[in-house]
Design an enzyme around this catalytic site. Structure first.
Site, PDB file in Angstrom:
ATOM      1  N   ASN A 151      -7.870  91.440  31.355  1.00 38.06           N
ATOM      2  CA  ASN A 151      -8.500  90.953  30.130  1.00 38.06           C
ATOM      3  C   ASN A 151      -7.455  90.389  29.172  1.00 38.06           C
ATOM      4  O   ASN A 151      -6.299  90.808  29.185  1.00 38.06           O
ATOM      5  CB  ASN A 151      -9.284  92.081  29.453  1.00 38.06           C
ATOM      6  CG  ASN A 151     -10.378  92.625  30.360  1.00 38.06           C
ATOM      7  OD1 ASN A 151     -10.806  91.951  31.302  1.00 38.06           O
ATOM      8  ND2 ASN A 151     -10.796  93.849  30.121  1.00 38.06           N
ATOM      9  N   HIS A 191      -3.033  88.469  32.756  1.00 42.73           N
ATOM     10  CA  HIS A 191      -3.550  87.119  32.504  1.00 42.73           C
ATOM     11  C   HIS A 191      -3.312  86.651  31.077  1.00 42.73           C
ATOM     12  O   HIS A 191      -3.906  85.659  30.652  1.00 42.73           O
ATOM     13  CB  HIS A 191      -5.043  87.048  32.857  1.00 42.73           C
ATOM     14  CG  HIS A 191      -5.275  87.190  34.329  1.00 42.73           C
ATOM     15  ND1 HIS A 191      -6.466  87.634  34.855  1.00 42.73           N
ATOM     16  CD2 HIS A 191      -4.454  86.993  35.395  1.00 42.73           C
ATOM     17  CE1 HIS A 191      -6.377  87.674  36.175  1.00 42.73           C
ATOM     18  NE2 HIS A 191      -5.163  87.298  36.531  1.00 42.73           N
TER      19      HIS A 191
HETATM   20  C1  BV8 Z   1      -2.693  81.886  41.321  1.00 39.60           C
HETATM   21  C2  BV8 Z   1      -7.447  84.420  31.995  1.00 39.60           C
HETATM   22  C3  BV8 Z   1      -0.871  81.035  42.542  1.00 39.60           C
HETATM   23  C4  BV8 Z   1      -8.088  83.211  31.413  1.00 39.60           C
HETATM   24  C5  BV8 Z   1      -8.243  84.561  34.300  1.00 39.60           C
HETATM   25  C6  BV8 Z   1      -7.200  77.209  44.599  1.00 39.60           C
HETATM   26  C7  BV8 Z   1      -6.143  76.744  43.839  1.00 39.60           C
HETATM   27  C8  BV8 Z   1      -5.320  77.605  43.132  1.00 39.60           C
HETATM   28  C9  BV8 Z   1      -5.546  78.960  43.172  1.00 39.60           C
HETATM   29  C10 BV8 Z   1      -6.599  79.407  43.912  1.00 39.60           C
HETATM   30  C11 BV8 Z   1      -7.432  78.573  44.633  1.00 39.60           C
HETATM   31  N1  BV8 Z   1      -8.369  79.337  45.252  1.00 39.60           N
HETATM   32  C12 BV8 Z   1      -8.180  80.622  44.938  1.00 39.60           C
HETATM   33  C13 BV8 Z   1      -7.108  80.682  44.157  1.00 39.60           C
HETATM   34  C14 BV8 Z   1      -6.559  81.834  43.571  1.00 39.60           C
HETATM   35  C15 BV8 Z   1      -7.266  82.031  42.240  1.00 39.60           C
HETATM   36  C16 BV8 Z   1      -8.455  82.932  42.510  1.00 39.60           C
HETATM   37  O1  BV8 Z   1      -8.283  84.089  42.798  1.00 39.60           O
HETATM   38  N2  BV8 Z   1      -9.661  82.357  42.424  1.00 39.60           N
HETATM   39  C17 BV8 Z   1     -10.849  83.154  42.693  1.00 39.60           C
HETATM   40  C18 BV8 Z   1     -12.005  82.645  41.834  1.00 39.60           C
HETATM   41  C19 BV8 Z   1     -11.165  83.064  44.174  1.00 39.60           C
HETATM   42  N3  BV8 Z   1      -6.299  82.677  41.388  1.00 39.60           N
HETATM   43  C20 BV8 Z   1      -5.539  81.952  40.574  1.00 39.60           C
HETATM   44  O2  BV8 Z   1      -5.678  80.766  40.374  1.00 39.60           O
HETATM   45  C21 BV8 Z   1      -4.441  82.742  39.909  1.00 39.60           C
HETATM   46  N4  BV8 Z   1      -3.188  82.068  40.098  1.00 39.60           N
HETATM   47  O3  BV8 Z   1      -3.275  82.153  42.345  1.00 39.60           O
HETATM   48  O4  BV8 Z   1      -1.437  81.316  41.292  1.00 39.60           O
HETATM   49  C22 BV8 Z   1      -1.238  79.624  42.879  1.00 39.60           C
HETATM   50  C23 BV8 Z   1      -1.003  78.651  41.949  1.00 39.60           C
HETATM   51  C24 BV8 Z   1      -1.290  77.319  42.298  1.00 39.60           C
HETATM   52  C25 BV8 Z   1      -1.844  77.029  43.551  1.00 39.60           C
HETATM   53  C26 BV8 Z   1      -2.119  78.067  44.453  1.00 39.60           C
HETATM   54  C27 BV8 Z   1      -1.825  79.361  44.113  1.00 39.60           C
HETATM   55  C28 BV8 Z   1      -4.685  82.850  38.427  1.00 39.60           C
HETATM   56  C29 BV8 Z   1      -5.974  83.620  38.193  1.00 39.60           C
HETATM   57  C30 BV8 Z   1      -6.083  83.962  36.717  1.00 39.60           C
HETATM   58  C31 BV8 Z   1      -7.236  83.228  36.092  1.00 39.60           C
HETATM   59  N5  BV8 Z   1      -7.390  83.652  34.694  1.00 39.60           N
HETATM   60  N6  BV8 Z   1      -8.308  84.996  33.027  1.00 39.60           N
HETATM   61  C32 BV8 Z   1      -9.225  83.571  30.501  1.00 39.60           C
HETATM   62  O5  BV8 Z   1      -9.589  84.760  30.383  1.00 39.60           O
HETATM   63  O6  BV8 Z   1      -9.769  82.635  29.899  1.00 39.60           O
HETATM   64  S1  BV8 Z   1      -9.264  85.233  35.456  1.00 39.60           S
HETATM   65  C33 BV8 Z   1     -10.566  85.947  34.679  1.00 39.60           C
HETATM   66  O7  BV8 Z   1     -11.566  86.044  35.646  1.00 39.60           O
HETATM   67  C34 BV8 Z   1     -10.318  87.360  34.262  1.00 39.60           C
HETATM   68  O8  BV8 Z   1      -9.049  87.545  33.723  1.00 39.60           O
HETATM   69  C35 BV8 Z   1     -10.540  88.148  35.505  1.00 39.60           C
HETATM   70  O9  BV8 Z   1      -9.381  88.228  36.273  1.00 39.60           O
HETATM   71  C36 BV8 Z   1     -11.527  87.292  36.219  1.00 39.60           C
HETATM   72  C37 BV8 Z   1     -12.902  87.876  36.038  1.00 39.60           C
HETATM   73  O10 BV8 Z   1     -12.908  88.976  36.817  1.00 39.60           O
HETATM   74  P1  BV8 Z   1     -13.405  90.377  36.210  1.00 39.60           P
HETATM   75  O11 BV8 Z   1     -12.519  90.807  35.127  1.00 39.60           O
HETATM   76  O12 BV8 Z   1     -13.566  91.241  37.372  1.00 39.60           O
HETATM   77  O13 BV8 Z   1     -14.787  90.080  35.531  1.00 39.60           O
HETATM   78  P2  BV8 Z   1     -16.127  89.743  36.272  1.00 39.60           P
HETATM   79  O14 BV8 Z   1     -17.014  89.154  35.254  1.00 39.60           O
HETATM   80  O15 BV8 Z   1     -15.829  89.005  37.540  1.00 39.60           O
HETATM   81  O16 BV8 Z   1     -16.694  91.164  36.725  1.00 39.60           O
HETATM   82  C38 BV8 Z   1     -17.041  92.094  35.736  1.00 39.60           C
HETATM   83  C39 BV8 Z   1     -17.319  93.391  36.465  1.00 39.60           C
HETATM   84  O17 BV8 Z   1     -17.608  94.389  35.489  1.00 39.60           O
HETATM   85  C40 BV8 Z   1     -18.506  93.327  37.390  1.00 39.60           C
HETATM   86  O18 BV8 Z   1     -18.197  93.953  38.610  1.00 39.60           O
HETATM   87  C41 BV8 Z   1     -19.593  94.120  36.644  1.00 39.60           C
HETATM   88  O19 BV8 Z   1     -20.443  94.810  37.537  1.00 39.60           O
HETATM   89  C42 BV8 Z   1     -18.763  95.086  35.869  1.00 39.60           C
HETATM   90  N7  BV8 Z   1     -19.368  95.582  34.639  1.00 39.60           N
HETATM   91  C43 BV8 Z   1     -20.255  94.943  33.819  1.00 39.60           C
HETATM   92  N8  BV8 Z   1     -20.543  95.764  32.771  1.00 39.60           N
HETATM   93  C44 BV8 Z   1     -19.812  96.911  32.933  1.00 39.60           C
HETATM   94  C45 BV8 Z   1     -19.057  96.792  34.115  1.00 39.60           C
HETATM   95  N9  BV8 Z   1     -18.246  97.766  34.555  1.00 39.60           N
HETATM   96  C46 BV8 Z   1     -18.166  98.882  33.814  1.00 39.60           C
HETATM   97  N10 BV8 Z   1     -18.852  99.072  32.665  1.00 39.60           N
HETATM   98  C47 BV8 Z   1     -19.675  98.114  32.199  1.00 39.60           C
HETATM   99  N11 BV8 Z   1     -20.375  98.303  31.052  1.00 39.60           N
END
Ligand code: BV8
Length: 246
Positions: free
Chosen positions: A102, A119
């Site tokens: 976060n 992040h």
């Molecule tokens: C990287 C900051 C190396 C910004 C965020 C193609 C090209 C390049 C990279 C990639 C590619 N394909 C894949 C990748 C890798 C990519 C990736 O993983 N993509 C995913 C979508 C497949 N990663 C990257 O790009 C990372 N860098 O790989 O660099 C590289 C570089 C160049 C080329 C190749 C490789 C960088 C990733 C960082 C992105 N920035 N945030 C901002 O916030 O604005 S990510 C952002 O989304 C968050 O920080 C977090 O990480 C993510 C969301 O995930 P969650 O936090 O889990 O939230 P979500 O909504 O998904 O889930 C919430 C959960 O809570 C649910 O399970 C729900 O059930 C639960 N919940 C709900 N209510 C409650 C609860 N739990 C408890 N209590 C409750 N009340």
């Protein structure tokens, strides 16, 4: 023994617990998760489509507006009982570490002192040309600021966007904290975004206990040691309270 009591026993016996958190830990503070549908103007956008350097290059004011909307929302919200429970635990277990995805700063606001924000921080700006350091972004602005050092006109949020490398110093600290931990509590994350999502998988590979707190199933749920199905602000304070009872 119920899962809550099992989790409390694991936490009580832990000396170096790591709390790995995602957007779900702030959901009960009023901050929508990435999986939640966005509202208003932002309903038509997926966060992933705005949180990229390409989007900022193409439409800097739109992306800037997205982050100002989120900063305004975060300023109106406060950390919840889950953030506070982790901060309280640190008083008894000083080795507690928080590795969070976060960018809202709520773990620090709640009082946790060892927080690794893999992040970044939405209340900091960085020069888009990477010439300058980090600059506080405390006041809302209509458009991207001007870098005080090089005059570049497009200061951007100091967060890690999709497709961007993580800060190597920060990432190394996160990896070290996970390697040193004897327990991970994974809270409110769908475990989909890498490389952060690799951290809980590393805990399992090392044969260490992994507790998940999430009201939903995630790709990790079938592999974790314990899955406490519930909301962070309800479940975690109870686990911490039971763990601290002698
Ligand atoms: C990287 C900051 C190396 C910004 C965020 C193609 C090209 C390049 C990279 C990639 C590619 N394909 C894949 C990748 C890798 C990519 C990736 O993983 N993509 C995913 C979508 C497949 N990663 C990257 O790009 C990372 N860098 O790989 O660099 C590289 C570089 C160049 C080329 C190749 C490789 C960088 C990733 C960082 C992105 N920035 N945030 C901002 O916030 O604005 S990510 C952002 O989304 C968050 O920080 C977090 O990480 C993510 C969301 O995930 P969650 O936090 O889990 O939230 P979500 O909504 O998904 O889930 C919430 C959960 O809570 C649910 O399970 C729900 O059930 C639960 N919940 C709900 N209510 C409650 C609860 N739990 C408890 N209590 C409750 N009340």
């Amino acid at each position: 023994m119920t899962p809550i009591l099992q989790a409390a026993a694991l936490l009580r016996d832990s000396h170096r617990p790591v709390f790995f958190t995602g957007a779900g830990v702030s959901q009960e503070s009023g901050i929508p998760t990435f999986r939640d549908a966005q509202v208003g103007l932002w309903a038509r956008y997926a966060p992933e489509d705005l949180a990229t350097p390409e989007a900022f290059e193409r439409q800097p004011k739109l992306v800037h507006g997205f982050y100002e909307y989120r900063r305004k929302l975060i300023r109106q919200c406060v950390p919840n009982a889950a953030h506070r429970a982790i901060a309280a635990l640190e008083k008894t277990k000083p080795e507690v570490r928080v590795v969070t995805q976060n960018v809202d700063g709520f773990h620090r606001t709640a009082g946790s002192t060892h927080v690794i924000e893999v992040h970044g921080d939405i209340f900091l700006d960085r020069c888009n040309d990477e010439c300058a350091g980090l600059h506080p972004h405390d006041e809302p602005t209509e458009e991207p600021g001007i870098c005080p050092r090089c005059g570049d006109r497009t200061m951007r949020p100091a967060v890690i966007w999709f497709g961007e490398m993580l800060d190597q110093t920060v990432w190394s600290a996160a990896v070290q904290a996970v390697e040193a931990c004897d327990l991970m509590v994974m809270i409110g994350t769908s475990g989909l975004v890498y490389p952060a999502a690799g951290l809980p998988r590393e805990v399992l590979r090392a044969g260490k206990p992994l507790i998940e707190i999430n009201p939903e199933e995630t790709p990790m749920s079938s592999s974790v040691t314990l899955h406490l199905r519930g909301r962070a602000a309800e479940v975690l304070p109870e686990v911490v309270e039971l763990a601290l009872q002698r």
